[in-house]
Design an enzyme around this catalytic site. Sequence first.
Site, short mmCIF file in Angstrom:
data_model
loop_
_atom_site.label_atom_id
_atom_site.label_comp_id
_atom_site.label_asym_id
_atom_site.label_seq_id
_atom_site.Cartn_x
_atom_site.Cartn_y
_atom_site.Cartn_z
N LYS A 157 5.10 -6.29 9.27
CA LYS A 157 5.57 -5.35 8.11
C LYS A 157 5.82 -3.98 8.69
O LYS A 157 4.68 -3.70 8.98
CB LYS A 157 4.89 -5.92 6.98
CG LYS A 157 5.36 -5.05 5.65
CD LYS A 157 4.18 -5.73 4.84
CE LYS A 157 3.57 -4.10 3.78
NZ LYS A 157 3.22 -4.56 2.72
N LYS A 194 2.71 2.01 6.44
CA LYS A 194 2.28 3.34 6.82
C LYS A 194 1.17 3.26 7.63
O LYS A 194 0.81 4.57 8.03
CB LYS A 194 1.92 4.11 5.44
CG LYS A 194 0.97 3.51 4.46
CD LYS A 194 1.02 4.52 3.15
CE LYS A 194 1.33 4.22 1.97
NZ LYS A 194 0.59 3.29 1.29
N LYS A 245 -9.51 -6.73 5.89
CA LYS A 245 -9.91 -5.40 6.34
C LYS A 245 -11.23 -5.26 6.83
O LYS A 245 -11.95 -4.49 6.96
CB LYS A 245 -9.86 -4.29 4.93
CG LYS A 245 -8.41 -4.38 4.85
CD LYS A 245 -8.12 -3.29 3.92
CE LYS A 245 -6.46 -3.11 3.68
NZ LYS A 245 -6.29 -2.02 2.47
P1 AMP Z 1 1.50 -0.19 0.55
O1 AMP Z 1 2.13 1.23 1.32
O2 AMP Z 1 1.24 -1.32 1.42
O3 AMP Z 1 0.33 0.58 -0.24
O4 AMP Z 1 2.69 -0.63 -0.37
C1 AMP Z 1 3.13 0.18 -1.62
C2 AMP Z 1 4.28 -0.57 -2.25
O5 AMP Z 1 5.27 -0.57 -1.25
C3 AMP Z 1 4.09 -2.10 -2.33
O6 AMP Z 1 4.78 -2.42 -3.66
C4 AMP Z 1 4.79 -2.71 -1.13
O7 AMP Z 1 5.10 -4.21 -1.58
C5 AMP Z 1 5.68 -1.85 -0.73
N1 AMP Z 1 5.90 -1.89 0.61
C6 AMP Z 1 5.32 -1.53 1.75
N2 AMP Z 1 5.62 -1.81 2.79
C7 AMP Z 1 6.85 -2.46 2.84
C8 AMP Z 1 7.73 -3.07 3.47
N3 AMP Z 1 7.57 -2.95 4.94
N4 AMP Z 1 8.75 -3.84 3.07
C9 AMP Z 1 8.83 -3.96 1.74
N5 AMP Z 1 8.09 -3.29 0.53
C10 AMP Z 1 6.89 -2.84 1.24
#
Ligand code: AMP
Length: 343
Positions: free
Chosen positions: A191, A194, A111
């Site tokens: 991936k 958001k 980051k």
């Molecule tokens: P984040 O939005 O990166 O803070 O992730 C929050 C949760 O959602 C975490 O447990 C991530 O592993 C899961 N997550 C976020 N994006 C994905 C994705 N594209 N595929 C699978 N799991 C995801």
Amino acid sequence: MSRRISGFKPTGPLQLGNYVGAIRPVVRGQHEQPTVVFIADLHALTVPHDPVLLQARSREVAGLLLAAGVDPDHALLYRQSDVAAHLELHYLLECVTSYGEAHRMIQFKEKGGGGGSRLSLLTYPVLMAADILLHDIDEVPVGRDQRQHVELTRDLAVRFNERYGATFTVPEAVHPEVAARIADLADPARKMGKTNASTAGVLFLLDKPDVLRRKIMRAVTDAGTEVVYDPDGKPGVANLLDILGALTDRDPREIAAEHEKNGYGGLKARLADAVIATLEPIQRRYHELTDEEIEAVLAKGAERAAERAGRTVRRTKAALGLTGGRRAPAGSPATPATAGRPS
Ligand code: AMP
Ligand code: TRP
């Protein structure tokens, strides 16, 4: 029974990857396993942020978790900043963390961690360790990107217990099945996230059905027309199959075999139907929830969370010799049997 925790950073609107990879496993597991779910709003302060937007996003995440089926009578659901023990334990854990190990955390580097970044970006993994250790967690279901943070949490817990007597449960990272990792529809190499720069390939949980369908129909596919499951050779199509498989609880290979002759268009149309069928009821429930209802759930959750977290902080302070906690009389050895986790 092993206790689990999931944290959601309110840094952007929740997307389908969050649902498949994190929310749905919580909803499915909450009746069998003690479950803690929290909105990691303090973590959103590690990078430049807009206070008004943060507040709105926290509310949105809470509402979507409820709408997607998180049941506050089973799972403990709360907002991190409502429970001061997170901050207290964060500092106490900093005192068993070395500067070097905080500096080695990959996400800090990724980051853009440098002289100008917030100090909290450097210490963020220690706050995450506090989130986990506060609740005597056994299992932390996380994606690969968070693995190192859970390793740090383990290291800190073990070190603390060795130095000051058994105080923390040592947690373990558990990984959702491979099919649960879903990629950006416009760029299958990355991936679905958001905060991805372009939203063309991200299916947000609150996207309207026509927007969802349009994004899916425009998903990048690969050369050829035949639907086969080949994650290396045809990552775009494999991703569509993975998502459809995850939403329908089926093997993506089996789905590929069924759609072999329908071509990419047929597969995309079927996926759009499945995504809309999954998200429509969630959106309906979300829009029915009032701010008052959401706040009432979070307030009750915070109260319950504060109880357990408060006990952990008192135990930690006692072990460290701080007033407020009772330490064993001088001369008596640290006794893991009595200092440890309450039953
Ligand atoms: P984040 O939005 O990166 O803070 O992730 C929050 C949760 O959602 C975490 O447990 C991530 O592993 C899961 N997550 C976020 N994006 C994905 C994705 N594209 N595929 C699978 N799991 C995801
Ligand atoms: N760091 C996690 C993420 O970026 C969110 C998080 C914060 C978390 N604290 C946690 C996840 C504790 C699990 C347990 O996704």
